[in-house]
Design an enzyme around this catalytic site. Structure first.
Site, PDB file in Angstrom:
ATOM      1  CG  ASP A  20      -0.247  -0.131   2.536  1.00 19.54           C
ATOM      2  OD1 ASP A  20       0.769  -0.857   2.595  1.00 19.54           O
ATOM      3  OD2 ASP A  20      -0.696   0.477   3.520  1.00 19.54           O
ATOM      4  CD  GLU A  23       3.041  -0.991   7.661  1.00 22.67           C
ATOM      5  OE1 GLU A  23       3.292  -0.882   8.885  1.00 22.67           O
ATOM      6  OE2 GLU A  23       3.191  -0.051   6.859  1.00 22.67           O
TER       7      GLU A  23
END
Length: 397
Positions: A83, A141
């Protein structure tokens, strides 16, 4: 020559492709819990490598690839995150983010690309190792509750004997590897404090209860958690990051709001910090005639590396890079949801230097000009690959 010893050259052959993947992902970042094209991109590559299994939508948006070796053995997992962050990319490079206000400012694009490079190499030589290597590509995350806990709940590490991950770190020089057992990254908790007073005219403070004065006192008093409530030999950080209140120069605000973060390592210190934060905020406000409402949000638990698995990673690193390039590191007060895997499965989280002034890779993580020395990806890939193979070989014997 063993597969471990071949990894360096095999990954070097993959370098142009690994860099190409990384730059593609850097140009097309996706925010936490909004990843769609990235997991599809990863799954397509794994299927093209003829992985034994490719699972998508794990825990929501995660991807898992299963690679079985030529003989039965243990199961080791390797994790990368993918991400991005809500930051405008300010670098002037050909691979600059094409998405306004979104960029890979923490290296997750490189984490994913180096793991895909390792997957490519091991898929072509799967008959040379015993056991199973599970490639865990994780979404989200950066944002609590984090993709790791969702993937764990969805069985991502069920049946796994050990797990390893690597973080590329621009504050460490490229070429160096950092491995330490025990506490490595902190518990990451957030809080907000809503303060209520009694507003009024700035010229008649005696008729008011000044919420901003209360808030200012609370900010100072919170620092006594570190100085007077926790042993100097233990770690705690209490940071007030925002202070919002008031609308005019001549009005005493009837309310204001503070927000911040608390970082700790030990469970009892975490509990004590949470308790004292509420007691201090509420007590200070009451003493001054107002009130305070505290919301305390526990985030990721601390990353605590397991001794045996860390030792295996260290042995693999020294074999790959030599003792002079492998160092221990002090714990960081940053957080990482890799901790959820380590609560479920033994393993270790490792760091690889990715900073290089000659390549303008000197900015800290989450900075709008963040970048890495892409040479670090081959080091990280070799470190993870050698660690996984060393683990499987050790437990095969």
């Amino acid at each position: 020559m063993s597969l471990q010893e071949q990894l360096k050259e095999l990954l070097k052959e993959m370098e142009p492709q690994i860099i190409s993947w990384r730059r593609h992902l850097h140009q097309h970042p996706e925010l936490s819990f909004q990843e769609e094209k990235t997991p599809a991109f990863i799954a397509e590559i794994l299927r093209g490598l003829h992985f034994d299994e490719v699972r998508t939508g794990v825990g929501g948006r995660g991807v898992i690839g299963v690679l079985r070796g030529g003989r039965p053995g243990k199961v080791v997992a390797l994790r990368a995150d993918f991400d991005a962050l809500p930051i405008q990319d300010q670098k002037e490079v050909p691979y600059k983010s094409t998405v306004p206000g979104v960029m890979h400012a923490c290296g997750h694009d490189a984490h994913t690309s180096q793991l895909l490079g390792l997957a490519s190499v091991l898929a072509a030589h799967r008959e040379q190792f015993a056991g199973e290597i599970r490639f865990v590509f994780q979404h989200a995350e950066e944002e609590n509750p984090g993709g790791a806990t969702q993937m764990v709940q969805d069985g991502a590490v069920d049946g796994v004997d050990a797990i390893f991950g690597v973080h590329l770190w621009s504050m460490f020089p490229v070429g160096k590897v950092y491995i330490s057992a025990g506490p490595l990254m902190a518990n990451t908790d957030d809080f907000s404090i809503e303060i209520k007073g009694k507003g009024g005219h700035g010229a008649v403070p005696e008729e008011t209860v000044d919420s901003i004065v209360i808030g200012s006192q609370i900010v100072g008093h919170l620092q006594t958690i570190a100085s007077r409530n926790v042993s100097p030999l233990e770690s705690v950080v209490v940071t007030v990051g925002t202070f919002h209140g008031g609308d005019s120069t001549n009005i005493i605000a009837d309310s204001c709001r503070l927000t911040g973060t608390v970082r700790t390592f030990l469970p009892d210190v975490r509990d004590r910090a949470e308790q004292r934060l509420s007691e201090i905020a509420e007590g200070t406000a009451a003493m001054m005639g107002g009130s305070a409402t505290v919301v305390y949000d526990r985030g990721y638990p601390a990353v605590i590396n397991h001794e045996k698995e860390t030792a295996i990673a260290q042995e693999a690193a020294i074999a790959a890079f030599g003792v002079g390039r492998v160092e221990s590191m002090k714990p960081l007060m940053g957080g990482e949801d890799f901790s959820y895997y380590l609560e479920k499965v033994p393993g270790a989280y490792l760091f690889v230097g990715a900073g290089n002034p000659e390549k303008l890779a000197t900015y800290p993580h989450h900075h709008p000009r963040f970048d890495i020395d892409e040479d670090a990806m081959l080091i990280a890939g070799e470190l993870l690959g050698r660690t996984a193979l060393h683990y499987l070989e050790t437990h095969q014997r």
